[in-house]
Scaffold this active site. Structure first.
Site, PDB file in Angstrom:
ATOM      1  N   ASP A  70      40.441 -53.348  74.390  1.00 54.52           N
ATOM      2  CA  ASP A  70      40.171 -54.701  73.887  1.00 54.52           C
ATOM      3  C   ASP A  70      41.325 -55.207  73.022  1.00 54.52           C
ATOM      4  O   ASP A  70      42.040 -54.418  72.407  1.00 54.52           O
ATOM      5  CB  ASP A  70      38.863 -54.667  73.078  1.00 54.52           C
ATOM      6  CG  ASP A  70      38.289 -56.059  72.873  1.00 54.52           C
ATOM      7  OD1 ASP A  70      38.716 -57.000  73.570  1.00 54.52           O
ATOM      8  OD2 ASP A  70      37.406 -56.203  72.004  1.00 54.52           O
ATOM      9  N   GLY A  71      41.470 -56.522  72.996  1.00 53.71           N
ATOM     10  CA  GLY A  71      42.430 -57.142  72.079  1.00 53.71           C
ATOM     11  C   GLY A  71      43.634 -57.779  72.751  1.00 53.71           C
ATOM     12  O   GLY A  71      44.573 -58.201  72.071  1.00 53.71           O
ATOM     13  N   GLU A 107      29.776 -58.887  81.802  1.00 54.61           N
ATOM     14  CA  GLU A 107      29.672 -60.056  80.920  1.00 54.61           C
ATOM     15  C   GLU A 107      30.970 -60.886  80.913  1.00 54.61           C
ATOM     16  O   GLU A 107      30.975 -62.029  80.449  1.00 54.61           O
ATOM     17  CB  GLU A 107      29.351 -59.614  79.484  1.00 54.61           C
ATOM     18  CG  GLU A 107      27.917 -59.120  79.293  1.00 54.61           C
ATOM     19  CD  GLU A 107      27.641 -57.787  79.980  1.00 54.61           C
ATOM     20  OE1 GLU A 107      28.512 -56.891  79.941  1.00 54.61           O
ATOM     21  OE2 GLU A 107      26.560 -57.647  80.581  1.00 54.61           O
ATOM     22  N   ASN A 108      32.063 -60.288  81.414  1.00 58.35           N
ATOM     23  CA  ASN A 108      33.329 -61.031  81.384  1.00 58.35           C
ATOM     24  C   ASN A 108      33.352 -62.222  82.346  1.00 58.35           C
ATOM     25  O   ASN A 108      34.245 -63.071  82.274  1.00 58.35           O
ATOM     26  CB  ASN A 108      34.529 -60.100  81.649  1.00 58.35           C
ATOM     27  CG  ASN A 108      34.849 -59.181  80.488  1.00 58.35           C
ATOM     28  OD1 ASN A 108      35.285 -58.048  80.657  1.00 58.35           O
ATOM     29  ND2 ASN A 108      34.645 -59.651  79.259  1.00 58.35           N
ATOM     30  N   ARG A 129      47.082 -66.215  76.971  1.00 59.49           N
ATOM     31  CA  ARG A 129      46.218 -65.022  77.099  1.00 59.49           C
ATOM     32  C   ARG A 129      46.639 -64.148  78.285  1.00 59.49           C
ATOM     33  O   ARG A 129      46.564 -62.924  78.230  1.00 59.49           O
ATOM     34  CB  ARG A 129      44.749 -65.440  77.275  1.00 59.49           C
ATOM     35  CG  ARG A 129      44.113 -65.993  76.020  1.00 59.49           C
ATOM     36  CD  ARG A 129      42.638 -66.326  76.252  1.00 59.49           C
ATOM     37  NE  ARG A 129      41.836 -65.137  76.519  1.00 59.49           N
ATOM     38  CZ  ARG A 129      41.326 -64.346  75.565  1.00 59.49           C
ATOM     39  NH1 ARG A 129      41.500 -64.635  74.302  1.00 59.49           N
ATOM     40  NH2 ARG A 129      40.621 -63.291  75.892  1.00 59.49           N
TER      41      ARG A 129
HETATM   42  C1  IPE Z   1      34.839 -55.360  76.394  1.00 59.66           C
HETATM   43  O1  IPE Z   1      35.621 -56.304  75.746  1.00 59.66           O
HETATM   44  C2  IPE Z   1      35.131 -55.348  77.862  1.00 59.66           C
HETATM   45  C3  IPE Z   1      36.443 -54.852  78.247  1.00 59.66           C
HETATM   46  C4  IPE Z   1      37.339 -54.333  77.447  1.00 59.66           C
HETATM   47  C5  IPE Z   1      36.724 -54.921  79.656  1.00 59.66           C
HETATM   48  P1  IPE Z   1      35.098 -57.784  75.467  1.00 59.66           P
HETATM   49  O2  IPE Z   1      36.199 -58.494  74.762  1.00 59.66           O
HETATM   50  O3  IPE Z   1      34.582 -58.382  76.693  1.00 59.66           O
HETATM   51  O4  IPE Z   1      33.873 -57.507  74.490  1.00 59.66           O
HETATM   52  P2  IPE Z   1      33.143 -58.449  73.433  1.00 59.66           P
HETATM   53  O5  IPE Z   1      32.833 -59.734  74.102  1.00 59.66           O
HETATM   54  O6  IPE Z   1      34.099 -58.646  72.288  1.00 59.66           O
HETATM   55  O7  IPE Z   1      31.942 -57.665  73.007  1.00 59.66           O
HETATM   56  C1  IPE Z   2      40.340 -57.169  76.726  1.00 59.69           C
HETATM   57  O1  IPE Z   2      41.007 -58.123  75.977  1.00 59.69           O
HETATM   58  C2  IPE Z   2      40.492 -57.408  78.211  1.00 59.69           C
HETATM   59  C3  IPE Z   2      39.254 -57.824  78.888  1.00 59.69           C
HETATM   60  C4  IPE Z   2      38.087 -57.920  78.338  1.00 59.69           C
HETATM   61  C5  IPE Z   2      39.366 -58.139  80.300  1.00 59.69           C
HETATM   62  P1  IPE Z   2      40.324 -59.494  75.552  1.00 59.69           P
HETATM   63  O2  IPE Z   2      40.693 -60.552  76.535  1.00 59.69           O
HETATM   64  O3  IPE Z   2      38.875 -59.319  75.312  1.00 59.69           O
HETATM   65  O4  IPE Z   2      41.077 -59.774  74.168  1.00 59.69           O
HETATM   66  P2  IPE Z   2      40.467 -60.434  72.864  1.00 59.69           P
HETATM   67  O5  IPE Z   2      39.235 -59.677  72.505  1.00 59.69           O
HETATM   68  O6  IPE Z   2      40.193 -61.862  73.180  1.00 59.69           O
HETATM   69  O7  IPE Z   2      41.553 -60.257  71.848  1.00 59.69           O
HETATM   70 MG    MG Z   3      37.798 -58.850  73.689  1.00 62.60          MG
END
Ligand code: IPE
Ligand code: IPE
Ligand code: MG
Length: 246
Positions: free
Chosen positions: A25-26, A72-73, A38
């Site tokens: 994440d991040g 959920e993505n 992004r």
């Molecule tokens: C969790 O990250 C899913 C992945 C890393 C693929 P998210 O960014 O989707 O999680 P939330 O929404 O912060 O819980």
């Molecule tokens: C994790 O990074 C990748 C996926 C969930 C696909 P994010 O896209 O959730 O990054 P943040 O949480 O917005 O920083």
């Molecule tokens: Mg995230």
């Protein structure tokens, strides 16, 4: 082997977690911090996967599970989802060559239905191509949700009961485990979440019941082999009791 030298002298190679799972994440915050869109954060994140795979292999980890896209993505913008899938097809092709060379087997967990055909084909090709590799498993969680996995397992078991192949009282923890997406896949020993979020976000709910959880503030694109070694050192300092006494 007591005299085996690892990449980090702080790590006891006899106590390495068998199954490491990472909620990567991040990426979005990394992009924002670096003044980029992004999609550039996701690209930077995808580049990390190879290094972390190699670092796990060198340590003797048996399985690495990586959360790449959750059920959920789909709530994200179409533009972001499209760019993620584009990146995935590019990355899987490259990754397939890389991991095949180092004898790593790719597994998929999650639901392939609903993913673009090209993503499905690339995953299936890589799974097929690496299926006899034995050095380590990398399990890519793509369109994966822990609740969805347990729902699907419940349906499979209910179908067997309905068909008379099993009685309700025959349903044990082992039966549930055997009906998950990857039966026989070891439980998670170490769960790492990057970017400082203290939550599970529906990842491997069954498999993490006794995982040691480490949340690091490091954003996924900045997560290096050294960050992994730090997590393993912390893991090795924990006392795993599984409900018993130390
Ligand atoms: C969790 O990250 C899913 C992945 C890393 C693929 P998210 O960014 O989707 O999680 P939330 O929404 O912060 O819980
Ligand atoms: C994790 O990074 C990748 C996926 C969930 C696909 P994010 O896209 O959730 O990054 P943040 O949480 O917005 O920083
Ligand atoms: Mg995230």
């Amino acid at each position: 082997m007591k005299d085996k030298k690892g990449p980090d002298p702080r790590i006891d190679l006899d106590q390495v977690p068998r199954h490491v799972a990472i909620i990567m994440d991040g990426n979005g915050r990394w992009a924002k911090r670096n003044g980029k869109p992004r999609s550039k954060g996701h690209e930077a994140g995808a580049r990390e996967v190879r290094e972390i795979t190699e670092a796990c292999l060198e340590l003797g980890v048996s399985a690495l599970s990586l959360f790449a896209f959750s059920t959920e993505n789909w709530r994200r913008s179409k533009q972001e989802i499209d760019s993620l899938f584009n990146l995935m097809t590019k990355s899987i092709k490259r990754y397939s060559d890389q991991i095949n060379k180092i004898n790593v087997r790719l597994l998929h967990t999650g639901v392939l239905d609903g993913l673009p055909d090209e993503v499905v084909q690339d995953i299936q090709k890589c799974v097929e191509r690496t299926r006899n590799n034995t050095a380590m498993d990398v399990c890519i969680a793509m369109n994966y949700g822990g609740r969805r996995e347990l729902t699907d397992a419940t349906r499979k078991i209910a179908t067997q009961v309905q068909a008379g192949a099993m009685r309700p009282e025959d349903i044990t923890e082992d039966v549930i485990a055997a009906n998950l997406y990857l039966p026989g896949h070891a439980e998670v020993d170490l769960l790492i979440r990057t970017s400082g979020e203290n939550r599970i976000s529906n990842f491997m709910l069954w498999q993490i019941s006794y995982a040691e959880i480490i949340v690091t503030p490091t954003l996924w694109p900045d997560f290096s082999p050294t960050s992994l070694y730090d997590a393993i050192v912390e893991y090795q300092s924990r006392s795993r009791r599984f409900g018993g006494r130390p």
